[in-house]
Design a protein around this motif. Structure first.
Motif, PDB file in Angstrom:
ATOM      1  N   THR A 287       0.845  -1.224   0.000  1.00 18.49           N
ATOM      2  CA  THR A 287       0.000   0.000   0.000  1.00 18.49           C
ATOM      3  C   THR A 287       0.864   1.252   0.000  1.00 18.49           C
ATOM      4  OG1 THR A 287       0.049  -0.199   2.384  1.00 18.49           O
ATOM      5  CG2 THR A 287      -1.887  -1.112   1.233  1.00 18.49           C
ATOM      6  N   LEU A 288       2.058   1.182   0.637  1.00 16.55           N
ATOM      7  CA  LEU A 288       2.941   2.359   0.625  1.00 16.55           C
ATOM      8  C   LEU A 288       3.293   2.701  -0.816  1.00 16.55           C
ATOM      9  CD1 LEU A 288       4.723   4.458   2.014  1.00 16.55           C
ATOM     10  CD2 LEU A 288       6.535   2.741   2.210  1.00 16.55           C
TER      11      LEU A 288
ATOM     12  N   SER B 276       6.237  17.913   3.492  1.00 13.81           N
ATOM     13  CA  SER B 276       5.661  16.949   2.533  1.00 13.81           C
ATOM     14  C   SER B 276       4.536  16.160   3.188  1.00 13.81           C
ATOM     15  CB  SER B 276       6.770  15.978   2.080  1.00 13.81           C
ATOM     16  OG  SER B 276       7.557  15.630   3.185  1.00 13.81           O
ATOM     17  N   ASP B 277       4.396  16.261   4.541  1.00 10.84           N
ATOM     18  CA  ASP B 277       3.343  15.416   5.115  1.00 10.84           C
ATOM     19  C   ASP B 277       1.952  15.971   4.787  1.00 10.84           C
ATOM     20  OD1 ASP B 277       3.849  17.615   6.491  1.00 10.84           O
ATOM     21  OD2 ASP B 277       4.108  16.697   8.462  1.00 10.84           O
TER      22      ASP B 277
ATOM     23  N   LEU C  11       1.155  14.064   1.533  1.00 10.38           N
ATOM     24  CA  LEU C  11       1.064  12.598   1.642  1.00 10.38           C
ATOM     25  C   LEU C  11      -0.111  12.206   2.531  1.00 10.38           C
ATOM     26  CD1 LEU C  11       2.692  10.029   0.718  1.00 10.38           C
ATOM     27  CD2 LEU C  11       3.300   9.850   3.128  1.00 10.38           C
ATOM     28  N   ASN C  12      -0.279  12.902   3.667  1.00 12.61           N
ATOM     29  CA  ASN C  12      -1.399  12.510   4.540  1.00 12.61           C
ATOM     30  C   ASN C  12      -2.732  12.761   3.829  1.00 12.61           C
ATOM     31  OD1 ASN C  12       0.643  11.954   6.222  1.00 12.61           O
ATOM     32  ND2 ASN C  12       0.307  13.678   7.611  1.00 12.61           N
TER      33      ASN C  12
ATOM     34  N   GLN D 220      -3.064   9.772   1.551  1.00 13.22           N
ATOM     35  CA  GLN D 220      -3.364   8.552   2.314  1.00 13.22           C
ATOM     36  C   GLN D 220      -4.816   8.589   2.767  1.00 13.22           C
ATOM     37  OE1 GLN D 220      -1.388   6.126   2.470  1.00 13.22           O
ATOM     38  NE2 GLN D 220       0.618   6.539   3.389  1.00 13.22           N
ATOM     39  N   LEU D 221      -5.229   9.803   3.209  1.00 13.17           N
ATOM     40  CA  LEU D 221      -6.602   9.913   3.728  1.00 13.17           C
ATOM     41  C   LEU D 221      -7.579   9.423   2.670  1.00 13.17           C
ATOM     42  CD1 LEU D 221      -7.922  11.029   6.327  1.00 13.17           C
ATOM     43  CD2 LEU D 221      -8.269  13.181   5.073  1.00 13.17           C
TER      44      LEU D 221
ATOM     45  N   PHE E 270      -7.440   5.430   1.249  1.00 12.54           N
ATOM     46  CA  PHE E 270      -8.009   4.359   2.095  1.00 12.54           C
ATOM     47  C   PHE E 270      -9.342   4.802   2.728  1.00 12.54           C
ATOM     48  CE2 PHE E 270      -4.435   1.789   1.420  1.00 12.54           C
ATOM     49  CZ  PHE E 270      -3.353   2.627   1.332  1.00 12.54           C
TER      50      PHE E 270
ATOM     51  N   ILE F 199       8.194  16.581  10.105  1.00 13.47           N
ATOM     52  CA  ILE F 199       7.232  15.963   9.154  1.00 13.47           C
ATOM     53  C   ILE F 199       6.736  14.660   9.794  1.00 13.47           C
ATOM     54  CG2 ILE F 199       6.992  14.919   6.867  1.00 13.47           C
ATOM     55  CD1 ILE F 199       9.358  16.595   5.934  1.00 13.47           C
TER      56      ILE F 199
ATOM     57  N   PHE G 212       4.697  11.464   8.479  1.00 10.21           N
ATOM     58  CA  PHE G 212       3.982  10.745   7.397  1.00 10.21           C
ATOM     59  C   PHE G 212       3.071   9.705   8.024  1.00 10.21           C
ATOM     60  CE2 PHE G 212       5.708  12.898   4.134  1.00 10.21           C
ATOM     61  CZ  PHE G 212       6.983  12.595   3.718  1.00 10.21           C
TER      62      PHE G 212
END
Lengths: 488, 686, 560
Positions: free
Chosen positions: A323-324, A474-475, A478-479, A482-483, A486, C69, C71
């Motif tokens: 999944t990553l 960058s989070d 990415l978050n 991801q949110l 899924f 950060i 993740f």
């Protein structure tokens, strides 16, 4: 079947269609927009700029509904034909942004050389990409792919130079055969299990791998991955920068989205043979893309090979099989879109000054240092060096590969990917290298020597900032991804 | 209370010359600053005398660098009999050389630079003498090498001088490598290099079958011998012993007072001093090796001195030979005799060098005043100088007789003691005829040769008629500041100065200062017998007289033979047994070719490999580029040409360029399917 | 204010870089003054940090950690990258050295005349990255600074360098990038295998760290609760490794026969060896040095090589102790090879800068030798060599720069007898060259002595014959330095390029400012090394103890 049953069957079929229509509002808006633009195009009094603004309006409307789609639970409509999930909403948002950027780039091109139908065709490519991403049924898939392919053939052919015709014809022929192979594969599948839905893929059948390769070859053509990449350099060289930017982002990301859906639905995700095939395609595209780019003199051709290499990189996420990897692909896709558009904006600016090969831009650093800074940011991002989001993208892709590091396939793929980065640095650095180190050859006076026009620089800055921001924080991206991948 | 005073006294004794050196260097331009450094050396001389008189003993410890809670690199000061004697000798000779140099270097522009280097040398030499830990000794050991490098290469315009200084430093460095290896091994075993600590460990050690049990560490005997000989490497490097003696003759390029101080009295003696300090570490097998090395050096030095034409080269080789004697004495366990010889040798050799400096100085003055141009150091222009330079002649004769070893002179006392001890040692350790008798035999032979070459030099330089080219003036006596220090040194080489009984070396008053440390590793003990003492004494005196007589008859009024007319034996001796040429061929040439080979290797192979990667990348790129051009564009041009041709024939066939695309596209897909089936299928099932 | 010092140290030059970028071209004269103020503030700060450094403990000082950060990796839990900075015994000397060398480099950049805005911006960016490298305690943060340092160096060598500067700069960039990609591969492997016990504890509601580690070892924490981290202190402690992960030290995860961890150690080793540079991977250094302008040569030799050495201390030996112990013999062999090979090459060079470059390769061989011995003396020797070589090699390149400024020609045989026309310059050169060949009284001697003592007393890792061969390095170093002194400074006065009449002028006022502090420091730390080494002593001893304690159970060796 008695007549009453037929009527009732037709009734509930109509009911299904009625209640699934509202789910595909963005697609409807786009198709309506396409038709509207065609009609407006007939009224010659409307200027090209107005047409561009109308298409941007349509994209904005569609975008509203895509954002709404992000928060809706995923649902299946049209007899298991399409599936609307938050992930597809995300892809579609990226496509809309790409279309808006291309239209903005077109605004900067002087109107006398520009074609009026371009904005309509761009919208049809967007619609095709929308369909590819939400497809759960081979019919919808083929319609999507064909819509994108046909409108891009026309776009390549209509830009007026002789080169354009030639590239368009080549693109058409190659695309047609690829679709033929794909349709042949689909017909075999339909012959075996009698259903066009992805889910019922005859994995039990011993020849399943051939069927999947046949089907995939059409999609790989759209993706521009290795064996089916040969059309890309010519087409990229012959079309204006704004259109190439669209070609390099929308069809590719749509194809990746389609492959991910298709693999998930047909459960081919776990088949090792499938992963070996995709691994081979990924390695081939990276190697071909990276090595043949070393010796290119034309900037656009170089970018063509770079997109082939990046297509290979995106396939890595799938090959990793976790999944990553999926999240990494989406992240890399967004960053890839930003990088490409930044570079093509600069190329568009040079194109207007007649610079197409490296030696034209040699010694141009003195014209404007700001262009150089933007170019360097773009090039570092494409190579994947830290201060830019390109690095985080590659970091996530490599982490997904690391997670499955004990299989020999993954080890080879990982080492090829890592080594290709070093080689890629060599040709990505050629652009700034020519701009700074090489003595300026044809420096006659005139408008050629002043820096790029403000609109290009503004657009490039507008694209460069998120590239840096998505590294530093960058989070957020990415978050967010991801949110939605899924979401329930 | 008195320890704190002695503490300050020692420190000021050590740092005074350094202070002088820095001041003279900083005030480089003003004239007369050199007197400051002379004054500083005088101060430390007075301090040394006071310390000698007060007879204090002191060992002090400072932690230089903490490594772990148990281990730390330590520096320390040590004041005992040995230190006081040697320090006094060093400072005295240095003071006299300073005075002598004031006159000798008067006309030289770089006089301040000269005196600051001289001060630096005295400081580092005293550092060696006063230090307590081996690392501190090594610290000053290399500083001494550095200051001798500076002083040898003082006249840097002369390429031969800078060449000689480089050679001296590198050869010393080879010796230092061995020394450092010894220190590092001791450190790895005992975690300390402090001499007192080591001494206490070695004293309590007991030998067992496979080696020695020291501080409950089982040290194999071979390793202990290895460490001892590693330390001995340092001695070989610094005191110009057998393999590494090539640098000392070239070091004569430096000013003569430098040769007097460094290459006669002090620096070369540092090696023997180190041997004295680390004597307890040496097992008897190692000592035998030391003895043989000393003997061989003595013989080589004596032989090479026989046919030299340069006045200073003769003295340089005689220094090598006398140092061989001292090392030989240490080897046979005659600790006191070696150090006694070191002290006496310091005085009379310094006197010899200073007087030869006076001769050279006066010849230079004469050469400047007369129209001719001669090499002031070559003995063929000298002769009959006893009339013009009486005081220098007297100084030279006394020192020469002391060196040759006639009774009533200090030389005899120490040299006779060494030969006797070596004879007793030979009897003791071999019980019956064996190889070890070679040592005393070589000692006697060298005594004879010493007498011959010193006699030769005396008669050539001072006796007979003057061989200077015709000119109005004659060489005159040197100024007082040069001849009286030399005379004073000659005075010290008289026998009565050291012991009342002119025949017995053991009676010297020095014995109360130079007490042999307790060395348990030594297995052979030597009893003294009056009987052998008498016979050996007489034979040495006889040999010396024969030697001088032979020299008188042979060289009374003849110049040294021209190199090409020399007999083969003389030519071998003149060329220092061809050591320089051998070393050049065996070491320097292969060393340089190796380094050039390495550079080519680095250039072609390793750098080439990196470039090869680049080239490989480019080649692959070219291949793909070619494929890209010919397959894609070529395909287009080819098909365009082909379709043109077919077009003319049939006009109906549609443009072929697309097909070449398809060909490659489909071929690609089919290839992958085939690959999948052949390769992967086999791999999966297998 | 106490723990914000490090952040200031990193971002101050960036601030000045922005100011330099903003100023218009006509104020170009002010750029070098701005750079000088920035670097001098940095120097003052690093000295203040060093003086304030508590020499009695071995843990991190001026430590600061803020979330940067996080993740959300869904199934693999969350990845938290923190802005964690701090200094301990291993890095405080390097921070001080960077302050000194960047200050000296700023002064020596006074004579740069073309494209000054670009030069001084890149110089300031480079200086902030170097500081960042030594201060970062988070692998991601370290990697950011480690990578982003290459770009300014590429442009600085390429644009202001000599004739073949384009080739030299691209070779430097590609070579070091290859090394850093190896490090990237290991970095990813590490973060996938390590958790941050504190943050996982917060997430699970378990306060005590050891309890979290207990739970982890027992495998009772679901993978989506795990908080993975890049923090180096966490990676150093083997209790934080997830059992069954690739690089966990407990189980043996093999990739065709040899353990994953050993491959990770090798990749890290090669990555930092390229940067050191170690002999087979060193060919970029001579080209980079010959083509780089003097100030950049000073910075490159002064500090950039030390990042490779620091990487060995912090990463190779810190994170994979059993790999270090296992291959100590081979590292020692490579170290000795570097010493001898570098020295021999230096002897055959015609260009002075190339000679000094190869001498740097030879000196860096000592770092490997000291480290491989894994004794307190050896490790201290390795750290001291990096510090003292930083000073001596900067001074040597300044000397080469002085000659190059006057005659634009660096070939050794084109000079002879400089002593008669440039006495002060000769004095400085003789002192610097003798300091670099390890004459006692200068810092080089202390460093090499410690390395040799370490090599000899590591008799279970390094055989005595190897230590003896390493001693030959002293001879080779002496040979080529003395050859240069004798060939260029002594003998009759003759210079090929200078027109007959004009005498080469002696050191200018500016050059004196550069040389005097360096010479004083070299002399001071030669006489009193405890000023520098006592501060880092506990950390070095703790470092050696940890390597032995963590690595020994996995290697069949008898402890010393």
């Amino acid at each position: 079947m008695p007549q009453a049953d037929q009527i009732s069957a037709i009734n509930n079929a109509v009911d299904i269609i009625n209640d699934s229509l509202p789910a595909i509002l963005p697609e409807l808006i786009l198709s309506g927009g396409f038709v509207l633009l065609l009609i407006l195009d007939l009224i010659s009094s409307i200027s090209i700029k107005a047409l561009r603004w109308v298409s941007i309006m349509i994209c904005a409307a569609a975008a509203y509904f895509c954002i709404e789609r992000l928060f809706l639970p995923s649902s299946v409509h049209f007899f298991d034909g399409i599936a609307v999930t938050p992930l597809t909403g995300l892809w579609q948002l990226v496509f809309l942004v790409a279309i808006v950027l291309t239209s903005w780039l077109d605004l900067t091109i002087p109107s006398e050389v520009e074609r009026r139908e371009k904005s309509a065709l761009i919208l049809s490519i967007g619609l095709g990409a929308f369909l590819m991403v939400i497809a759960r049924n081979y019919l919808v898939m083929v319609v999507g792919i064909e819509l994108v392919s046909l409108s891009s053939y026309v776009l390549v052919a209509i830009n007026g130079q002789k080169q354009g015709y030639e590239a368009g014809i080549k693109y058409l022929l190659f695309g047609a055969v690829a679709t033929a192979i794909m349709l042949y594969g689909i017909s075999l599948v339909y012959g075996i299990n009698g259903s066009l839905v992805f889910r019922e893929f005859p994995t039990g059948n011993p020849t399943f791998i051939i069927l999947s390769i046949l089907i995939l070859s059409g999609v790989l053509f759209k993706l521009g991955a290795a064996p089916m990449h040969i059309w890309a350099p010519d087409v990229y060289q012959a079309t204006p920068a704004s259109t190439i930017a669209l070609f390099s982002v929308v069809p590719k990301l749509a194809a990746i989205g389609l492959i991910i859906n298709w693999l998930q639905q047909t459960m081919l995700w776990q088949q090792t043979l499938m992963l070996y095939f995709l691994g081979a395609v990924a390695i081939l595209s990276i190697v071909v893309g990276v090595f043949s780019a070393i010796w290119q003199q034309s900037i656009k051709r170089l970018m063509a090979y770079s997109t082939i290499a990046n297509a290979g990189f995106m396939l890595l996420g799938i090959v990793a099989g976790n999944t990553l990897g999926l999240a990494a692909i989406v992240f890399f896709g967004v960053v890839y879109a930003l990088m490409n558009y930044l570079t093509f904006t600069l190329i568009g600016g040079w194109e207007q000054r007649g610079f197409s090969i490296m030696s034209n831009i040699s010694g141009r650093a003195k014209d404007g240092y700001y262009t150089l800074v933007l170019l360097v940011i773009g090039m570092i991002a494409l190579t994947g060096l830290p201060p830019t989001a390109g690095f985080t993208g590659k970091l996530l892709l490599f982490s997904s590969l690391w997670a499955a590091m004990d299989q020999p396939l993954i080890q080879t793929v990982f080492s090829v990917a890592v080594l290709s980065t070093v080689v890629s640095l060599f040709f990505y650095l050629k652009l700034p290298y020519y701009m700074i180190f090489k003595p300026s050859v044809d420096r006659h006076s005139g408008t050629e020597n002043d820096p790029l026009s403000n609109s290009h620089l503004w657009l490039a800055t507008f694209l460069a900032l998120p590239l840096l921001w998505f590294f530093i924080k960058s989070d957020f991206l990415l978050n967010f991804i991801q949110l939605h991948i899924f979401a329930p | 209370m008195n320890t704190s005073i002695t503490h300050i006294a020692i420190l000021s004794l050590l740092f005074a010359p350094f202070l002088g050196a820095t001041i003279t260097l900083l005030l480089g331009k003003q004239s007369g600053t050199h007197w400051i450094s002379v004054a500083m050396v005088a101060v430390s001389f007075l301090l040394a005398c006071w310390l000698m008189a007060s007879g204090y003993e002191l060992t002090a410890q400072y932690s230089w660098l903490k490594i772990t809670t148990q281990r730390s690199l330590s520096f320390g000061l040590r004041l005992d009999g040995l230190t006081q004697v040697i320090a006094l000798v060093v400072i005295l000779v240095s003071l006299l050389v300073h005075l002598y140099s004031v006159a000798y270097m008067q006309s030289d522009p770089g006089i301040n630079r000269y005196f600051s280097f001289l001060g630096l040398f005295t400081f580092s030499m005293l550092g060696i003498v006063l230090s307590q830990s081996l690392i501190m000794i090594f610290f000053f050991w290399e500083l001494v090498g550095f200051s001798s490098y500076l002083l040898i290469g003082f006249w840097y315009q002369k390429p031969s001088a800078s060449q000689a200084s480089k050679k001296a430093f590198i050869v010393n460095r080879i010796g230092d490598i061995g020394f450092l290896a010894g220190i590092a091994m001791l450190w790895s075993w005992f975690g300390t290099t402090d001499l007192d600590a080591l001494q206490s460990l070695f004293v309590v050690s007991e030998s067992n079958v496979s080696g020695w049990r020291i501080n409950n560490i089982q040290v194999p005997s071979l390793a202990l011998i290895g460490v001892a000989l590693a330390l001995f490497c340092g001695v070989i490097g610094k005191s110009a012993q057998f393999p590494l003696q090539v640098w000392l003759p070239d070091a004569m390029e430096g000013p003569t007072p430098v040769s007097a101080l460094i290459h006669a009295a002090t620096m070369v003696a540092a090696g023997v001093f180190l041997l004295a300090r680390v004597f307890f570490i040496f097992p008897s097998e190692a000592l035998t090796v030391v003895a043989y090395a000393g003997a061989v050096t003595a013989l080589i030095g004596a032989i090479s001195a026989l046919a030299q034409t340069d006045i200073k080269k003769v003295l340089a080789f005689s220094t090598i030979s006398q140092l061989g004697y001292m090392v030989l004495a240490m080897g046979v366990g005659a600790w006191f005799a070696a150090l006694f010889h070191l002290v006496t040798h310091a005085f009379f050799k310094a006197a010899l060098f200073l007087s030869s400096g006076s001769v050279i100085h006066s010849l230079h003055k004469w050469d400047d005043s007369s129209i001719t141009h001669i090499d002031a150091q070559n003995m063929k222009y000298m002769g009959g100088l006893r009339k013009q330079m009486p005081v220098t002649f007297a100084t030279y004769t006394i020192a020469m007789l002391s060196l040759a070893g006639l009774p009533l002179f200090s030389g005899f006392l120490s040299k006779d003691a060494i030969i006797v001890e070596s004879w007793l040692w030979a009897i003791q350790s071999s019980n019956g005829l064996s190889m070890h008798y070679l040592i005393p035999f070589i000692a006697l032979l060298t005594a004879l040769l010493t007498a011959i070459y010193m006699g030769r030099q005396l008669f050539m330089v001072f006796f007979g008629e003057s061989r200077l080219p015709q000119s109005a003036s004659e060489p005159t006596e040197v100024p007082g500041l040069m001849k009286w220090p030399a005379a004073l040194l000659a005075l010290f080489s008289l026998g009565i100065f050291f012991s009342i009984n002119p025949f017995d070396g053991q009676a010297a008053w020095l014995t109360s200062w130079l007490i042999m440390p307790e060395a348990t590793l030594l297995t052979t003990h030597i009893e003294d017998s009056y009987h052998t003492h008498l016979i050996i004494g007489l034979t040495t005196v006889l040999l010396t007289l024969v030697g001088i007589g032979f020299a008188y008859r042979q060289f009374q009024d003849k110049p040294p033979g021209e190199v090409n007319t020399l007999s083969t034996l003389a030519r071998v001796s003149y060329h220092q047994l061809y050591f320089n040429q051998i070393y050049h061929v065996v070491f320097t040439v292969p060393f340089e070719t190796l380094s050039r080979g390495m550079a080519k290797l680095d250039q072609r192979v390793i750098d080439g490999a990196v470039n090869a990667f680049g080239v490989a990348g480019v080649v692959v790129a070219h291949l793909l580029g070619w494929l890209d051009r010919h397959v894609v564009d070529g395909g287009v041009n080819l098909t365009a040409w082909m379709s043109g041709k077919i077009g003319q024939l049939t006009r109906s066939l549609q443009g072929g360029n697309g097909q070449s695309y398809l060909l490659w596209g489909i071929l690609g897909v089919i290839l992958i399917i085939v690959w999948l089936f052949q390769f992967i299928q086999w791999r999966i099932t297998y | 204010m106490e723990n914000h010092l490090l952040t200031i140290l990193i971002f101050l030059p960036l601030l000045f870089a922005v100011v330099v970028l903003a100023l218009p071209e006509r104020l170009a004269g002010s750029y070098r003054w701005l750079t000088l103020t920035a670097t001098s503030i940095q120097l003052v700060l690093s000295i203040w940090l060093f003086l304030g450094f508590d020499g009695s403990t071995s843990d991190y000082q001026y430590w600061q950690k803020t979330d940067w950060i996080t993740f959300d990796l869904k199934a693999l839990g969350t990845l938290s990258i923190d802005y964690q900075i701090g200094v301990d015994g291993l890095s405080i000397l390097m921070v001080l050295l960077s302050g000194i060398v960047m200050f000296t480099g700023a002064i020596s950049s006074w004579s740069i005349s073309q494209k000054r805005k670009g030069y001084f911006t890149l110089y300031l960016v480079l200086s902030s990255n170097i500081m960042g490298c030594f201060i970062a305690l988070d692998f991601f943060l370290f990697y950011l600074f480690f990578e982003f340092m290459l770009l300014p160096m590429y442009f600085l060598i390429g644009l202001w360098g000599g004739k073949r500067s384009a080739y030299a700069s691209i070779k430097f960039f590609l070579y070091t990038l290859l090394g850093s990609l190896f490090i990237l591969a290991v970095m990813i492997g590490l973060y996938l295998s390590v958790i941050d016990p504190v943050e996982t504890g917060q997430r699970l509601g378990v306060a005590d760290v050891n309890q979290v580690q207990e739970l982890l070892r027992a495998g009772q924490i679901e993978s989506h609760h795990l908080v993975r981290t890049f923090s180096i202190p966490a990676m150093g402690d083997s209790a934080n490794f997830i059992p069954g992960s690739w690089l966990s030290i407990t189980e043996v995860v093999t990739i065709d026969s040899s353990q994953f961890r050993y491959w990770a150690f090798l990749l890290l080793f090669i990555g930092f060896a390229i940067k050191l540079p170690m002999v087979p991977l060193h060919t970029w250094l001579p080209d980079a040095h010959v083509e780089a302008p003097t100030p950049i040569s000073v910075v490159l030799a002064g500090i950039l090589l030390k990042i490779g050495g620091y990487g060995f201390f912090r990463f190779c030996y810190g994170l994979f102790p059993e790999g270090a112990l296992h291959s100590a013999y081979w590292i020692a062999v490579l170290g000795v090879l570097a010493i001898i090979y570098g020295g021999l090459n230096a002897m055959a060079q015609k260009d002075l800068k190339k000679l000094i470059a190869y001498s740097s390769v030879s000196h860096m061989g000592f770092v490997l030798l000291g480290l491989a011995s894994l004794t307190e003396e050896g490790a201290m020797g390795a750290m001291m060599i990096m510090f003292s070589h930083g000073l001596t090699s900067s001074a040597s390149f300044l000397i080469a720069g002085v000659i190059y400024d006057r005659t634009n020609d660096r070939l050794i045989e084109n000079y002879s007898g400089l002593a008669s026309t440039m006495p002060y310059f000769t004095f400085v050169s003789v002192v610097v060259f003798f300091a670099s060949l390890g004459l006692p009284g200068f810092s080089g001697f202390v460093a090499e002595l410690l390395a040799f003592l370490g090599a000899f007393s590591a008799d279970n890792l390094i055989p005595t014959w190897l230590a003896l061969v390493s001693l030959l390095g002293l001879l080779v170093t002496a040979a080529y330095y003395l050859w240069v002194i004798q060939r260029m400074y002594f003998g009759p006065h003759w210079v090929r390029s200078a027109k007959q009449g004009d005498k080469l002028r002696d050191l200018t006022y500016r050059e004196w400012i550069m040389f005097v502090p360096l010479l004083l420091l070299i002399f001071l730390f030669g006489i009193m090394p405890h000023l520098v080494l006592d501060a880092i002593n506990p950390s070095i001893n703790e470092f050696v103890r940890q390597v032995w304690e963590a690595g020994l159970p996995y290697v069949n060796l008898t402890p010393r």
